[in-house]
Design a protein around this motif. Structure first.
Motif, PDB file in Angstrom:
ATOM      1  N   GLU A  40       7.742  -1.443   4.971  1.00 20.39           N
ATOM      2  CA  GLU A  40       8.421  -2.092   6.095  1.00 20.39           C
ATOM      3  C   GLU A  40       7.503  -3.021   6.870  1.00 20.39           C
ATOM      4  OE1 GLU A  40       7.147   2.086   7.373  1.00 20.39           O
ATOM      5  OE2 GLU A  40       8.148   1.142   5.650  1.00 20.39           O
ATOM      6  N   GLU A  41       6.191  -2.966   6.636  1.00 22.25           N
ATOM      7  CA  GLU A  41       5.258  -3.850   7.324  1.00 22.25           C
ATOM      8  C   GLU A  41       5.056  -5.172   6.598  1.00 22.25           C
ATOM      9  OE1 GLU A  41       2.311  -0.735   9.648  1.00 22.25           O
ATOM     10  OE2 GLU A  41       1.843  -1.272   7.561  1.00 22.25           O
ATOM     11  N   ARG A  42       5.599  -5.310   5.423  1.00 29.57           N
ATOM     12  CA  ARG A  42       5.515  -6.560   4.673  1.00 29.57           C
ATOM     13  C   ARG A  42       6.753  -7.404   4.921  1.00 29.57           C
ATOM     14  NH1 ARG A  42       1.498  -6.727   0.878  1.00 29.57           N
ATOM     15  NH2 ARG A  42       0.463  -4.754   0.383  1.00 29.57           N
ATOM     16  N   LEU A  43       6.580  -8.711   4.891  1.00 35.64           N
ATOM     17  CA  LEU A  43       7.706  -9.607   5.122  1.00 35.64           C
ATOM     18  C   LEU A  43       8.682  -9.585   3.962  1.00 35.64           C
ATOM     19  CD1 LEU A  43       9.041 -11.848   6.839  1.00 35.64           C
ATOM     20  CD2 LEU A  43       7.641 -13.492   5.576  1.00 35.64           C
ATOM     21  N   LEU A  44       8.177  -9.603   2.732  1.00 34.96           N
ATOM     22  CA  LEU A  44       9.013  -9.667   1.546  1.00 34.96           C
ATOM     23  C   LEU A  44       8.569  -8.626   0.541  1.00 34.96           C
ATOM     24  CD1 LEU A  44       9.137 -13.546   1.052  1.00 34.96           C
ATOM     25  CD2 LEU A  44      10.990 -12.126   1.900  1.00 34.96           C
ATOM     26  N   GLN A  45       9.527  -8.150  -0.212  1.00 33.84           N
ATOM     27  CA  GLN A  45       9.249  -7.289  -1.346  1.00 33.84           C
ATOM     28  C   GLN A  45       9.314  -8.109  -2.629  1.00 33.84           C
ATOM     29  OE1 GLN A  45       8.189  -4.196  -0.797  1.00 33.84           O
ATOM     30  NE2 GLN A  45       8.523  -4.540   1.406  1.00 33.84           N
ATOM     31  N   VAL A  46       8.755  -7.581  -3.693  1.00 36.58           N
ATOM     32  CA  VAL A  46       8.700  -8.322  -4.954  1.00 36.58           C
ATOM     33  C   VAL A  46      10.105  -8.652  -5.439  1.00 36.58           C
ATOM     34  CG1 VAL A  46       7.902  -8.246  -7.329  1.00 36.58           C
ATOM     35  CG2 VAL A  46       6.525  -7.187  -5.531  1.00 36.58           C
ATOM     36  N   TYR A  86     -16.942  -8.685   7.119  1.00 37.83           N
ATOM     37  CA  TYR A  86     -15.695  -9.161   6.535  1.00 37.83           C
ATOM     38  C   TYR A  86     -15.172  -8.215   5.456  1.00 37.83           C
ATOM     39  CZ  TYR A  86     -16.191 -13.614   8.922  1.00 37.83           C
ATOM     40  OH  TYR A  86     -16.295 -14.578   9.878  1.00 37.83           O
ATOM     41  N   ASN A  87     -15.768  -7.061   5.306  1.00 39.15           N
ATOM     42  CA  ASN A  87     -15.327  -6.093   4.302  1.00 39.15           C
ATOM     43  C   ASN A  87     -14.944  -4.768   4.950  1.00 39.15           C
ATOM     44  OD1 ASN A  87     -15.870  -7.583   1.704  1.00 39.15           O
ATOM     45  ND2 ASN A  87     -17.890  -7.688   2.648  1.00 39.15           N
ATOM     46  N   ILE A  88     -14.416  -4.843   6.156  1.00 38.77           N
ATOM     47  CA  ILE A  88     -13.963  -3.644   6.840  1.00 38.77           C
ATOM     48  C   ILE A  88     -12.691  -3.134   6.163  1.00 38.77           C
ATOM     49  CG2 ILE A  88     -13.166  -2.715   9.044  1.00 38.77           C
ATOM     50  CD1 ILE A  88     -14.786  -4.865  10.426  1.00 38.77           C
ATOM     51  N   GLN A  89     -12.653  -1.858   5.897  1.00 42.12           N
ATOM     52  CA  GLN A  89     -11.490  -1.273   5.244  1.00 42.12           C
ATOM     53  C   GLN A  89     -10.327  -1.173   6.223  1.00 42.12           C
ATOM     54  OE1 GLN A  89     -12.700   2.485   3.707  1.00 42.12           O
ATOM     55  NE2 GLN A  89     -14.213   1.632   2.305  1.00 42.12           N
ATOM     56  N   THR A  90      -9.157  -1.549   5.775  1.00 41.49           N
ATOM     57  CA  THR A  90      -7.945  -1.455   6.573  1.00 41.49           C
ATOM     58  C   THR A  90      -6.991  -0.457   5.937  1.00 41.49           C
ATOM     59  OG1 THR A  90      -7.012  -3.345   5.377  1.00 41.49           O
ATOM     60  CG2 THR A  90      -8.127  -3.799   7.457  1.00 41.49           C
ATOM     61  N   LEU A  91      -6.039  -0.021   6.716  1.00 42.86           N
ATOM     62  CA  LEU A  91      -5.088   0.960   6.226  1.00 42.86           C
ATOM     63  C   LEU A  91      -4.139   0.337   5.215  1.00 42.86           C
ATOM     64  CD1 LEU A  91      -4.200   2.806   9.554  1.00 42.86           C
ATOM     65  CD2 LEU A  91      -5.866   3.455   7.824  1.00 42.86           C
ATOM     66  N   GLU A  92      -3.602   1.172   4.357  1.00 44.08           N
ATOM     67  CA  GLU A  92      -2.629   0.715   3.364  1.00 44.08           C
ATOM     68  C   GLU A  92      -1.341   0.309   4.068  1.00 44.08           C
ATOM     69  OE1 GLU A  92      -1.626  -0.243  -0.529  1.00 44.08           O
ATOM     70  OE2 GLU A  92      -3.537   0.509   0.270  1.00 44.08           O
ATOM     71  N   LEU A  93      -0.829  -0.863   3.688  1.00 45.84           N
ATOM     72  CA  LEU A  93       0.381  -1.369   4.324  1.00 45.84           C
ATOM     73  C   LEU A  93       1.606  -0.618   3.819  1.00 45.84           C
ATOM     74  CD1 LEU A  93      -0.272  -5.222   4.243  1.00 45.84           C
ATOM     75  CD2 LEU A  93      -0.372  -3.719   6.224  1.00 45.84           C
ATOM     76  N   LYS A  94       2.506  -0.327   4.719  1.00 46.34           N
ATOM     77  CA  LYS A  94       3.772   0.297   4.361  1.00 46.34           C
ATOM     78  C   LYS A  94       4.768  -0.775   3.935  1.00 46.34           C
ATOM     79  CE  LYS A  94       3.007   3.992   7.730  1.00 46.34           C
ATOM     80  NZ  LYS A  94       3.533   4.665   8.944  1.00 46.34           N
TER      81      LYS A  94
END
Length: 307
Positions: free
Chosen positions: A104-110, A94-102
């Motif tokens: 445009e891959e997020r639904l909402l920005q802050v 459960y601690n597999i490293q994933t790539l940094e999200l871009k």
């Protein structure tokens, strides 16, 4: 005539054998030849890698292949602290490293989420001002909602983590806080959900919903402008379905949503919204804050109840 029949039989058998050899035997022989020529180069010190897909992030598996298994003593120490879910999620898988999200891959920005939050607050302040003016003119008392503007609310942090791959990350601390808040947050409003209104014939072009389901659902508004969906308990957890029950309609089990959330989290899909069980005072926490007359009409008030 007999020779002709023999010739046709031999031709048919030859055709069947040729097809069997070409489509079945030949591919098997080719696979065996490739397997004999290719020697596996995997070793305990080499990093495992998955085939890279264009639309999915490729997890790096090297951080768990090198992790040694715990000894009996350390396993006993793990059993003495934390819950079973915490020990499960601390496993290297459960601690597999994933790539940094871009972005445009997020639904909402802050900025988008904070702007939406501020619009909700300004709308509530305008409505509160109208209520105060109506109270001053008619000498009537309105129940004032105790709303709180909290830019660090757990539901805001949860929405910021929604991306094209999952609703939240594996190590998102906002999930545990959100589950705790849903148990304890003050309810300031209750209404039908949009699909329930659509089933009742209400038309709201600003909402895109699909009328479905036969389970009663309510939308509850919390004191920090968060919203949750509420489903009441209809049957006990240990109540079994009768043998003569109509097979198209099963019991409406309240804990099915809770089990789906935890199972989805254990399987590491993380695509089911957080769900939690909560005891609700129907009169004090729902009826008193429900402003929809259709919803208030479904509540039965005993004539002997004190007002």
């Amino acid at each position: 005539m007999m020779r002709r029949d023999r010739f046709l039989l031999v031709a048919a058998l030859s055709a069947l054998f040729s097809a069997d050899f070409y489509f079945i035997l030949l591919p098997k022989l080719q696979n065996r030849r490739r397997a004999a020529g290719n020697i596996c180069s995997c070793s305990p010190n080499s990093n495992l890698s998955l085939p890279r897909l264009e639309a999915l992030a490729t997890p790096q598996l090297s951080n768990w292949t090198l992790t040694p298994l715990p000894s009996d003593a350390s396993a006993l120490e793990l059993d003495d602290r934390g819950s079973k879910l915490q020990r499960l999620f601390s496993h290297p898988l459960y601690n597999i490293q994933t790539l940094e999200l871009k972005p445009e891959e997020r639904l909402l920005q802050v900025e988008q989420l904070i702007e939406y939050y501020r619009r909700k607050v300004s709308h509530w302040e305008r409505r509160k001002k109208l209520y105060n003016e109506a109270t001053a003119l008619t000498n009537m008392s309105f129940m004032e909602d105790k709303m709180t503007y909290d830019p660090n609310a757990s539901w805001l942090k949860f929405h910021l983590e929604i991306n094209r791959y999952a609703l939240y990350s594996r190590d998102d601390p906002a999930i545990l806080q959100l589950l705790t808040d849903m148990k304890n947050m003050t309810i300031v409003g209750a209404d039908y959900t949009q699909d329930e209104k659509a089933l009742k014939g209400a038309c709201d072009c600003s909402q895109v919903v699909k009328p479905s389901g036969h389970h009663l659902k309510l939308a509850l508004k919390m004191h920090n402008f968060g919203k949750v969906m509420f489903k009441p308990m209809r049957q006990q957890r240990d109540e079994e379905t009768p043998e003569d029950f109509f097979y198209f309609v099963d019991f409406q089990r309240h804990n099915a949503e809770i089990a789906a959330f935890h199972l989805d989290r254990i399987l590491d899909f993380r695509r089911v919204p957080p769900v939690v069980g909560r005891r609700v005072n129907v009169t004090g926490e729902i009826l008193q804050v429900a402003h929809n007359e259709d919803l208030r009409a479904v509540f039965f008030t005993s004539p002997g109840a004190s007002m």
